[in-house]
Design a protein around this motif. Structure first.
Motif, PDB file in Angstrom:
ATOM      1  N   ALA A  99       0.745  -1.213   0.099  1.00  0.00           N
ATOM      2  CA  ALA A  99       0.166   0.206  -0.243  1.00  0.00           C
ATOM      3  C   ALA A  99       0.873   1.331   0.104  1.00  0.00           C
ATOM      4  CB  ALA A  99      -0.871   0.096   1.099  1.00  0.00           C
ATOM      5  N   SER A 100       0.433   2.283  -0.875  1.00  0.00           N
ATOM      6  CA  SER A 100       1.272   3.366  -0.891  1.00  0.00           C
ATOM      7  C   SER A 100       1.133   4.192   0.466  1.00  0.00           C
ATOM      8  CB  SER A 100       0.663   4.378  -1.917  1.00  0.00           C
ATOM      9  OG  SER A 100       0.968   3.606  -3.193  1.00  0.00           O
ATOM     10  N   PRO A 101       2.089   4.980   0.827  1.00  0.00           N
ATOM     11  CA  PRO A 101       2.130   5.606   2.141  1.00  0.00           C
ATOM     12  C   PRO A 101       0.859   6.686   2.136  1.00  0.00           C
ATOM     13  CG  PRO A 101       4.150   5.856   1.298  1.00  0.00           C
ATOM     14  CD  PRO A 101       3.449   5.061   0.137  1.00  0.00           C
ATOM     15  N   GLY A 102      -0.120   6.583   3.164  1.00  0.00           N
ATOM     16  CA  GLY A 102      -1.228   7.404   3.433  1.00  0.00           C
ATOM     17  C   GLY A 102      -2.338   6.834   2.722  1.00  0.00           C
ATOM     18  N   THR A 103      -2.461   5.592   2.424  1.00  0.00           N
ATOM     19  CA  THR A 103      -3.459   5.071   1.465  1.00  0.00           C
ATOM     20  C   THR A 103      -4.599   4.839   2.791  1.00  0.00           C
ATOM     21  OG1 THR A 103      -2.264   3.958  -0.112  1.00  0.00           O
ATOM     22  CG2 THR A 103      -4.602   2.974   0.736  1.00  0.00           C
ATOM     23  N   LYS A 356     -19.733  -2.749   7.877  1.00  0.00           N
ATOM     24  CA  LYS A 356     -18.943  -2.673   6.762  1.00  0.00           C
ATOM     25  C   LYS A 356     -17.700  -3.429   6.823  1.00  0.00           C
ATOM     26  CE  LYS A 356     -17.382   1.176   3.823  1.00  0.00           C
ATOM     27  NZ  LYS A 356     -17.178   2.678   3.623  1.00  0.00           N
ATOM     28  N   VAL A 357     -17.302  -4.431   5.804  1.00  0.00           N
ATOM     29  CA  VAL A 357     -16.288  -5.170   5.928  1.00  0.00           C
ATOM     30  C   VAL A 357     -15.371  -4.956   4.654  1.00  0.00           C
ATOM     31  CG1 VAL A 357     -17.527  -6.838   7.460  1.00  0.00           C
ATOM     32  CG2 VAL A 357     -17.803  -6.929   4.628  1.00  0.00           C
ATOM     33  N   GLN A 358     -14.141  -4.994   4.893  1.00  0.00           N
ATOM     34  CA  GLN A 358     -13.387  -4.964   3.676  1.00  0.00           C
ATOM     35  C   GLN A 358     -12.036  -5.830   3.665  1.00  0.00           C
ATOM     36  OE1 GLN A 358     -12.988  -0.795   2.349  1.00  0.00           O
ATOM     37  NE2 GLN A 358     -14.029  -0.287   4.435  1.00  0.00           N
ATOM     38  N   CYS A 359     -11.653  -6.352   2.655  1.00  0.00           N
ATOM     39  CA  CYS A 359     -10.405  -7.287   2.609  1.00  0.00           C
ATOM     40  C   CYS A 359      -9.197  -6.641   1.477  1.00  0.00           C
ATOM     41  CB  CYS A 359     -10.970  -8.588   1.856  1.00  0.00           C
ATOM     42  SG  CYS A 359     -11.671  -9.714   3.201  1.00  0.00           S
ATOM     43  N   VAL A 360      -8.326  -6.625   1.913  1.00  0.00           N
ATOM     44  CA  VAL A 360      -7.169  -5.978   1.308  1.00  0.00           C
ATOM     45  C   VAL A 360      -6.341  -6.995   0.408  1.00  0.00           C
ATOM     46  CG1 VAL A 360      -5.315  -4.302   1.237  1.00  0.00           C
ATOM     47  CG2 VAL A 360      -7.116  -4.130   2.936  1.00  0.00           C
ATOM     48  N   TYR A 361      -6.237  -6.774  -0.660  1.00  0.00           N
ATOM     49  CA  TYR A 361      -5.334  -7.958  -1.494  1.00  0.00           C
ATOM     50  C   TYR A 361      -4.083  -6.971  -2.127  1.00  0.00           C
ATOM     51  CZ  TYR A 361      -9.791 -10.482  -0.845  1.00  0.00           C
ATOM     52  OH  TYR A 361     -10.591 -11.082  -0.364  1.00  0.00           O
ATOM     53  N   PRO A 362      -3.047  -7.883  -2.775  1.00  0.00           N
ATOM     54  CA  PRO A 362      -2.083  -7.386  -3.067  1.00  0.00           C
ATOM     55  C   PRO A 362      -2.432  -6.390  -4.620  1.00  0.00           C
ATOM     56  CG  PRO A 362      -1.617  -9.637  -2.752  1.00  0.00           C
ATOM     57  CD  PRO A 362      -2.964  -9.424  -2.631  1.00  0.00           C
ATOM     58  N   LYS A 363      -3.537  -6.804  -5.115  1.00  0.00           N
ATOM     59  CA  LYS A 363      -3.684  -5.893  -6.242  1.00  0.00           C
ATOM     60  C   LYS A 363      -5.517  -6.012  -6.527  1.00  0.00           C
ATOM     61  CE  LYS A 363      -3.062  -9.275 -10.199  1.00  0.00           C
ATOM     62  NZ  LYS A 363      -2.350  -9.316 -11.445  1.00  0.00           N
ATOM     63  N   PRO A 364      -6.115  -5.438  -7.377  1.00  0.00           N
ATOM     64  CA  PRO A 364      -7.386  -5.372  -7.706  1.00  0.00           C
ATOM     65  C   PRO A 364      -7.484  -6.729  -8.503  1.00  0.00           C
ATOM     66  CG  PRO A 364      -6.476  -3.576  -8.552  1.00  0.00           C
ATOM     67  CD  PRO A 364      -5.819  -4.022  -7.671  1.00  0.00           C
ATOM     68  N   PHE A 365      -7.516  -7.698  -8.436  1.00  0.00           N
ATOM     69  CA  PHE A 365      -7.306  -8.950  -9.472  1.00  0.00           C
ATOM     70  C   PHE A 365      -8.700  -9.058 -10.168  1.00  0.00           C
ATOM     71  CE2 PHE A 365      -8.718 -10.456  -5.069  1.00  0.00           C
ATOM     72  CZ  PHE A 365      -9.967 -11.553  -5.697  1.00  0.00           C
ATOM     73  N   TRP A 366      -9.758  -8.818  -9.614  1.00  0.00           N
ATOM     74  CA  TRP A 366     -10.835  -8.870 -10.249  1.00  0.00           C
ATOM     75  C   TRP A 366     -10.911  -8.061 -11.331  1.00  0.00           C
ATOM     76  CZ3 TRP A 366     -10.030  -7.407  -5.323  1.00  0.00           C
ATOM     77  CH2 TRP A 366     -10.140  -5.945  -5.093  1.00  0.00           C
ATOM     78  N   ARG A 367     -10.205  -7.082 -11.400  1.00  0.00           N
ATOM     79  CA  ARG A 367     -10.125  -6.124 -12.867  1.00  0.00           C
ATOM     80  C   ARG A 367      -9.556  -7.075 -13.878  1.00  0.00           C
ATOM     81  NH1 ARG A 367      -8.176  -0.229 -10.459  1.00  0.00           N
ATOM     82  NH2 ARG A 367      -9.913   0.038  -8.759  1.00  0.00           N
ATOM     83  N   SER A 394      -2.616   0.719  -5.676  1.00  0.00           N
ATOM     84  CA  SER A 394      -1.204   0.133  -4.960  1.00  0.00           C
ATOM     85  C   SER A 394      -1.595  -1.183  -4.189  1.00  0.00           C
ATOM     86  CB  SER A 394      -0.505   1.007  -4.048  1.00  0.00           C
ATOM     87  OG  SER A 394      -1.484   1.465  -3.014  1.00  0.00           O
ATOM     88  N   VAL A 395      -3.034  -1.072  -3.816  1.00  0.00           N
ATOM     89  CA  VAL A 395      -3.527  -2.506  -3.364  1.00  0.00           C
ATOM     90  C   VAL A 395      -4.947  -2.644  -3.894  1.00  0.00           C
ATOM     91  CG1 VAL A 395      -2.112  -2.714  -1.066  1.00  0.00           C
ATOM     92  CG2 VAL A 395      -4.270  -1.577  -1.069  1.00  0.00           C
ATOM     93  N   GLY A 396      -5.525  -3.685  -3.723  1.00  0.00           N
ATOM     94  CA  GLY A 396      -6.843  -4.147  -4.191  1.00  0.00           C
ATOM     95  C   GLY A 396      -7.968  -4.126  -2.753  1.00  0.00           C
ATOM     96  N   ILE A 397      -9.025  -3.414  -2.863  1.00  0.00           N
ATOM     97  CA  ILE A 397      -9.874  -3.429  -1.651  1.00  0.00           C
ATOM     98  C   ILE A 397     -11.126  -3.787  -2.191  1.00  0.00           C
ATOM     99  CG2 ILE A 397     -10.716  -2.462   0.391  1.00  0.00           C
ATOM    100  CD1 ILE A 397      -8.251  -0.666   0.294  1.00  0.00           C
ATOM    101  N   LEU A 398     -11.805  -4.859  -1.719  1.00  0.00           N
ATOM    102  CA  LEU A 398     -13.181  -5.287  -1.739  1.00  0.00           C
ATOM    103  C   LEU A 398     -13.948  -4.793  -0.662  1.00  0.00           C
ATOM    104  CD1 LEU A 398     -13.137  -8.769  -3.602  1.00  0.00           C
ATOM    105  CD2 LEU A 398     -13.931  -6.792  -4.424  1.00  0.00           C
ATOM    106  N   LEU A 399     -15.046  -4.181  -0.867  1.00  0.00           N
ATOM    107  CA  LEU A 399     -15.701  -3.622   0.110  1.00  0.00           C
ATOM    108  C   LEU A 399     -17.288  -4.336   0.062  1.00  0.00           C
ATOM    109  CD1 LEU A 399     -17.252  -1.533   2.266  1.00  0.00           C
ATOM    110  CD2 LEU A 399     -17.332  -0.092   0.011  1.00  0.00           C
TER     111      LEU A 399
END
Length: 511
Positions: A99-103, A356-367, A394-399
């Motif tokens: 994740a980029s700084p400040g994300t 509200k639930v969120q998962c962080v992944y190395p990238k938004p792979f679904w794209r 910089s990371v993928g996040i599913l909400l």
């Protein structure tokens, strides 16, 4: 609050379950501390203060009121129970690898959209920017154990909306679209400033929205889509609220499509750096006029003014604006006591139920698979999802959202159980790439002491008819603000801004 007009966007057709408007702009839910506090008084406020106006609540409504009053040359103090500003908006730092700084992600209300003119103007005035919610690629609909992509599958040179209907159940989707058009037409008959005066108010407020569905939507598929729409907008079940309240809410936003659509709708855009920055920026302008860690326990009125006090502090003022949800405002002790209709009104406006639930992944792979991350589903507990990745991806996040009955049931589980349930849903929709998130973030506003639910307060059947007039009516020197009191974009950040500014104008005229 004076009635304002909005310019409804051109009507759009149903996108399956319409990439449903999960999250009235002021709510949602995540497990974390705020990123920052404003340059305000030290948490744990003590001492005695005086001002022209005291404001209870440092969310968007309260701070908007304070900002307008200060600009008019009036002295103000904003008292806030929490150790932060922002109310139902809250940023969360994303520290997962890559994740980029400040994300950040928002674990509270996050979206803004067209016709939300006041919050968009405020964002601009504060020097903030917005960016579009990711909406490129196909939607996914999961129904009856089958997953199907839709949205860009058929040639549609005449823009007839052929790709907006879910291929899983075209008959149900068509019936849902017909129901939405019918609701839009009925909503046009509801006066925004006095819904209880509508010609059909008695009939509409005497039935639950579930009753209306049962009488007007015949197919299981159509009923499922309309139910999901209501859950995603209100975070309650159709049985919990009245038809009149749903129609008022639709009228407040212009159309139901405005509420549930992503592009061009209420989920159109996000604030760069997170929506809490709106409140942080306003609080920074007010400086030490914002008192944190100051739960209000009593509001006392007399002939010469009003005293707002807690265990260790008091603020003497000429007028007070209470800018917290009605159910929370009811927990303050008033002297003299509030009129019966005002108090009983608050007993009939419970908050919604959502996690509200969120998962962080190395990238938004679904794209990579051609998906935009937006899912509608008949299987919970997460039945609505969005791509909540940062602008730089910089990371993928599913909400996802656990809403209504799903949210209530999930609130009894452990955090680990909710985490696994969330991952199971994401794997069901997006495959095994979703099985190992770098981080899991959750927030239940039901468990937040100074909110006790989201997205907002919802009127039960019969409440508008007998108690609606008490929602905005001042009680002596006490005035009410908060998104629940707004006539335009009720329940959203825009409604919060409008309500705060309207209350400030009313109070300024009395000083």
């Amino acid at each position: 609050m004076s009635e304002e007009t909005i310019n409804p966007k051109r009507r759009t057709l149903l996108k399956g379950a319409l990439t449903l408007g999960a999250g009235a702009g002021l709510a949602a839910c995540g497990r974390s501390s705020p990123l920052a506090t404003a340059d305000a008084a030290t948490p744990g406020t003590s001492g005695s203060y005086s001002a022209d106006v005291a404001i209870v609540g440092a969310g968007i409504a309260g701070l908007s009121a304070a900002r307008r009053l200060a600009a008019a040359g009036k002295s103000v103090y904003v008292v806030e129970a929490r150790d932060r500003v922002g109310g139902r908006t809250l940023n969360h730092a994303v520290t997962a690898p890559g994740a980029s700084p400040g994300t950040i992600v928002e674990i509270g209300g996050q979206w803004v959209g067209p016709t939300q003119d006041r919050v968009l103007a405020l964002i601009d005035e504060l020097g903030l920017k917005t960016f579009k919610t990711y909406d490129d690629g196909n939607y996914l609909d999961y129904r009856n154990g089958q997953k199907l992509a839709y949205g860009h599958l058929l040639p549609d040179p005449l823009n007839l909306g052929l790709n907006r209907l879910p291929p899983t159940d075209p008959v149900g989707a068509a019936e849902a679209e017909k129901a939405i058009l019918q609701l839009d037409q009925m909503a046009q008959q509801v006066p925004l400033d006095a819904p209880w005066t509508a010609a059909s108010a008695k009939a509409w407020d005497s039935m639950t929205f579930q009753t209306w569905i049962d009488q007007n939507v015949l197919t299981p598929g159509g009923q499922s889509l309309i139910t999901l729409a209501i859950e995603s907008v209100f975070s309650v079940e159709p049985r919990d609220t009245s038809l009149l309240h749903v129609l008022f809410y639709i009228a407040s936003a212009g159309t139901l499509e405005n509420l549930i659509n992503t592009a061009g709708g209420a989920q159109d855009s996000r604030v760069v750096g997170g929506s809490q920055r709106i409140s942080l920026a306003m609080a920074a302008q007010l400086g030490n006029r914002v008192l944190l860690g100051a739960p209000v326990t009593h509001i006392d009125q007399d002939e010469s003014g009003v005293t707002v006090r807690g265990e260790q502090f008091s603020v003497r003022a000429r007028q007070v604006i209470v800018a917290v949800p009605p159910t929370i405002a009811a927990r303050i002790r008033y002297n003299p006591i509030l009129p019966a209709l005002r108090d009983q009104m608050t007993q009939r406006m419970p908050m919604g139920s959502v996690i509200k639930v969120q998962c962080v992944y190395p990238k938004p792979f679904w794209r990579d698979g051609g998906y935009n991350g937006q899912v509608t589903s008949d299987t919970g507990p997460v039945r609505i999802t969005f791509d909540n990745s940062p602008p730089d991806a910089s990371v993928g996040i599913l909400l996802g959202f656990m809403e209504g009955s799903d949210g209530r049931a999930a609130s009894t589980l452990t955090a680990d159980q909710r985490r696994q349930a969330t991952i199971d849903c994401f794997v069901r929709y997006f495959g095994n790439d979703a099985a190992q998130p770098l981080d899991y973030i959750e927030q239940s506003w039901m468990n937040e002491e100074w909110t006790r639910g989201c997205y907002g307060g919802v009127f039960a059947p019969g409440a508008w008819l007998d108690f609606g007039a008490a929602l905005r009516a001042p009680v002596g020197r006490i005035h009410w603000a908060g998104t629940e009191t707004a006539t335009v974009w009720n329940g959203y950040m825009d409604g919060a801004v409008r309500s705060g500014e309207a209350a400030a104008s009313a109070v300024a005229a009395l000083l």
